[in-house]
Design a protein around this motif. Structure first.
Motif, PDB file in Angstrom:
ATOM      1  N   THR A  15       0.850  -1.190   0.000  1.00 51.33           N
ATOM      2  CA  THR A  15       0.000   0.000   0.000  1.00 51.33           C
ATOM      3  C   THR A  15       0.890   1.247   0.000  1.00 51.33           C
ATOM      4  OG1 THR A  15      -0.120  -0.010   2.425  1.00 51.33           O
ATOM      5  CG2 THR A  15      -1.890  -1.129   1.224  1.00 51.33           C
ATOM      6  N   LEU A  16       0.312   2.375  -0.358  1.00 49.73           N
ATOM      7  CA  LEU A  16       1.059   3.624  -0.419  1.00 49.73           C
ATOM      8  C   LEU A  16       1.369   4.121   0.987  1.00 49.73           C
ATOM      9  CD1 LEU A  16      -0.944   5.393  -3.265  1.00 49.73           C
ATOM     10  CD2 LEU A  16       1.371   4.447  -3.422  1.00 49.73           C
ATOM     11  N   LEU A  20      -2.097   8.784  -1.645  1.00 55.27           N
ATOM     12  CA  LEU A  20      -2.070   9.038  -3.082  1.00 55.27           C
ATOM     13  C   LEU A  20      -1.752  10.505  -3.355  1.00 55.27           C
ATOM     14  CD1 LEU A  20      -2.581   7.850  -5.926  1.00 55.27           C
ATOM     15  CD2 LEU A  20      -4.969   8.577  -5.684  1.00 55.27           C
ATOM     16  N   GLU A 166      -3.485   4.946  -8.056  1.00 54.95           N
ATOM     17  CA  GLU A 166      -2.850   4.258  -6.931  1.00 54.95           C
ATOM     18  C   GLU A 166      -1.939   3.144  -7.440  1.00 54.95           C
ATOM     19  OE1 GLU A 166      -4.009   1.932  -2.780  1.00 54.95           O
ATOM     20  OE2 GLU A 166      -5.554   2.948  -3.969  1.00 54.95           O
ATOM     21  N   TYR A 167      -2.417   2.391  -8.429  1.00 54.28           N
ATOM     22  CA  TYR A 167      -1.598   1.353  -9.053  1.00 54.28           C
ATOM     23  C   TYR A 167      -0.307   1.950  -9.618  1.00 54.28           C
ATOM     24  CZ  TYR A 167       0.050  -1.145 -13.184  1.00 54.28           C
ATOM     25  OH  TYR A 167       0.858  -1.718 -14.149  1.00 54.28           O
TER      26      TYR A 167
END
Length: 428
Positions: A15-16, A20, A166-167
Motif C-alpha cells: 500500500t502507499l 495518493l 494508486e496502481y
C-alpha cells in the motif's frame, strides 16, 4: 488437515506509505514538483504508463517519480507546456527503472534523458533470477504483493480513475528499496561492473525500426503465393496509415485475421470483400473503399514488385541451413553454443544476456580470416565490439568463440543440420 493441506499465507499487499499524491497537470504544479524532486537526495525511481493496445502512438500518458526526501509524484504530461523543469531537476541523478527499454523511448519523446540509470529487471537477469517481473521481484526480495490489475488499462483516459493512479504510484513506491537490495547482491556476486556496463549501454538505447513490419501480421504464414503476400502488405499499409492518423492501435480498426482472410480470397469489389468469410472488424465496412483499393494495387502489381516469401537479409542464413551451405561454420556454431550454454549455467546467467545470439551467429558465419590464436582472439573481440557486445561479454565469450573456430577449422567434419533454438524465427 495435514501439513501439505495447510494453505500458504499470502504476503501482505503493498500500500502507499504516504497516501495518493495529486496529479501534476499544470505548469505551476510541475514547477513545485520539480523543486521538491531537486531538493531530494539519492536516485530517482521513474516509471511511465502508455496506452498500448488502445493508441497508435507509444507516448507517455502518465509519469511517476519518487525520491528520498521528496516523496512520490504523478505527472500528466499531456496538458503541460513543457517538462523542462523536471528535466532540470533530474539532471545528474541516477534513474531507477524496471524494464528500461519499455519506458526510455516515451520519456525521450518528452525530452527526459537519464545521465545514469539502474534497471532492476536487467539486474535481476544478471543475478540469475528465473522470473524478473516487478511484482515477482517485489514479493521475492521485499515480501510484499504488488497488484498489477491495471497494467493493460487505457492510460489515455481522462480523468484517470483513482484506483489506476494508486496502481501507478505503487510501481515507484518500492524501486528505491529494490535497487538497494539488488545493487548489494550484484556486488556480492561480482557482477556489479557487468551491470554498470549494461546500464551505460541502455542509456543510449534507441529502438530499432522494424523493417517490413507487415511481415509480422499474425497468420501471414498461411498466405500462399506472392500476389496474396502483396495483398497482405498493401492492406497492412493502408490500415497502418489510418491507425496513425486516428491514433488508434491498428488491430482495433481491422484485425490481422481479417487481412489474411482478404489476402487469401482476393475479392475484387466491395460486396465480395464484405462477404468474405473471416473479414470483420470495426473498420471493415467503414474503410471498405480503402481495403478494395489496396487489393486492387496488389492485383495490378508487376511480378517484380511483389514481395518474396523470405527476403534476403544482411545477416547469416538460418542455422538449419548452415550444414548445407557451410559445414565448417555449422560445426563452429554447434561447438560454440554448447560452450556458451555451459558458461552461462556456470555464471548463473541467461544465455542471451551472456551474448546476444545474433552476435554469436554473425561472428561464427563470417569469422576473422586469421587462425593465429592470439590474433584471432583479438579480432573476434573487435568483431563482437563492432556488433555492440559490452567489454565484460567480450572478455568472457571471445575465448569461447575463438576455440570453436579453431577446433572446427582443424577437424574435418560432416556437419548435421543445426536446430534453431526457441529465440530464432522459423521460415514462413
Amino acid at each position: 488437515m495435514t501439513d501439505d493441506d495447510t494453505p500458504t499465507e499470502l504476503p501482505p499487499l503493498l500500500t502507499l506509505r504516504d497516501g495518493l499524491p495529486p496529479v501534476v497537470e499544470t505548469d505551476a504544479d510541475l514547477a513545485a514538483a520539480a523543486a521538491a524532486i531537486g531538493a531530494g537526495t539519492g536516485p530517482v525511481a521513474i516509471d511511465a504508463e502508455r496506452a498500448s493496445g488502445y493508441r497508435y502512438s507509444s507516448r507517455a500518458y502518465l509519469i511517476q517519480l519518487r525520491r528520498e526526501g521528496a516523496g512520490s509524484f504523478l505527472v500528466d504530461p499531456i496538458p503541460l507546456t513543457s517538462l523542462a523543469p523536471l528535466s532540470e531537476a533530474l539532471a545528474g541523478t541516477e534513474w531507477i527503472l524496471h524494464a528500461a527499454t519499455q519506458d526510455l523511448p516515451c520519456l525521450a519523446e518528452v525530452d527526459l534523458h537519464p545521465d545514469a540509470l539502474f534497471d532492476t529487471e536487467l539486474a535481476g537477469r544478471l543475478l540469475g533470477y528465473p522470473r524478473v517481473g516487478l511484482a515477482t521481484l517485489v514479493e521475492t526480495l521485499l515480501g510484499y504483493r504488488l497488484a498489477k490489475e491495471h497494467s493493460a488499462a487505457d492510460w489515455s483516459t481522462r480523468p484517470l480513475p483513482g484506483p489506476w493512479l494508486e496502481y501507478a504510484a505503487l510501481d515507484v513506491e518500492v524501486l528505491l528499496e529494490l535497487r538497494a537490495i539488488i545493487g548489494e547482491e550484484l556486488e556480492k556476486a561480482g557482477k556489479a561492473e557487468w551491470a554498470r556496463q549494461e546500464f551505460e549501454y541502455l542509456r543510449g538505447f534507441v529502438p530499432t525500426p522494424r523493417v517490413d513490419a507487415w511481415r509480422r501480421t499474425s497468420g501471414v504464414h498461411r498466405v500462399r503465393g506472392r500476389r496474396a503476400l502483396g495483398a497482405v502488405r498493401e492492406l497492412w499499409t493502408a490500415r497502418d496509415e489510418i491507425a496513425e492518423r486516428r491514433d488508434v492501435t491498428p488491430g482495433r480498426i481491422l484485425p490481422d485475421a481479417a487481412i489474411v482472410a482478404a489476402a487469401t480470397a482476393l475479392p475484387t469489389d466491395r460486396d465480395a470483400l464484405l462477404a468474405t468469410k473471416g473479414f470483420h472488424g470495426r473498420g471493415a465496412e467503414r474503410y471498405s473503399s480503402r481495403w478494395v483499393e489496396a487489393l486492387r494495387r496488389a492485383a495490378e502489381m508487376d511480378e517484380s514488385e511483389l514481395p518474396v516469401r523470405t527476403p534476403r537479409g544482411d545477416g547469416p542464413p538460418l542455422p538449419r541451413a548452415w550444414a548445407e551451405k557451410d559445414p565448417v561454420a555449422a560445426r563452429r556454431l554447434v561447438l560454440a553454443r554448447e560452450a556458451i550454454t555451459a558458461l552461462a549455467e556456470e555464471l548463473v546467467l541467461p544465455v542471451e544476456n551472456l551474448l546476444t545470439p545474433d552476435y554469436l551467429r554473425r561472428t561464427l558465419w563470417t569469422p576473422p580470416s586469421t587462425r593465429e590464436p592470439a590474433r584471432l582472439l583479438a579480432a573476434v573481440g573487435e568483431q563482437l565490439a563492432g556488433y555492440g557486445a559490452r567489454p565484460w561479454q567480450i572478455e568472457l565469450t571471445a575465448p569461447v568463440l575463438t576455440d570453436a573456430i579453431l577446433t572446427a577449422d582443424a577437424e574435418p567434419v560432416v556437419a548435421e543440420p543445426v536446430d534453431a533454438p526457441a529465440d530464432e524465427p522459423a521460415d514462413d
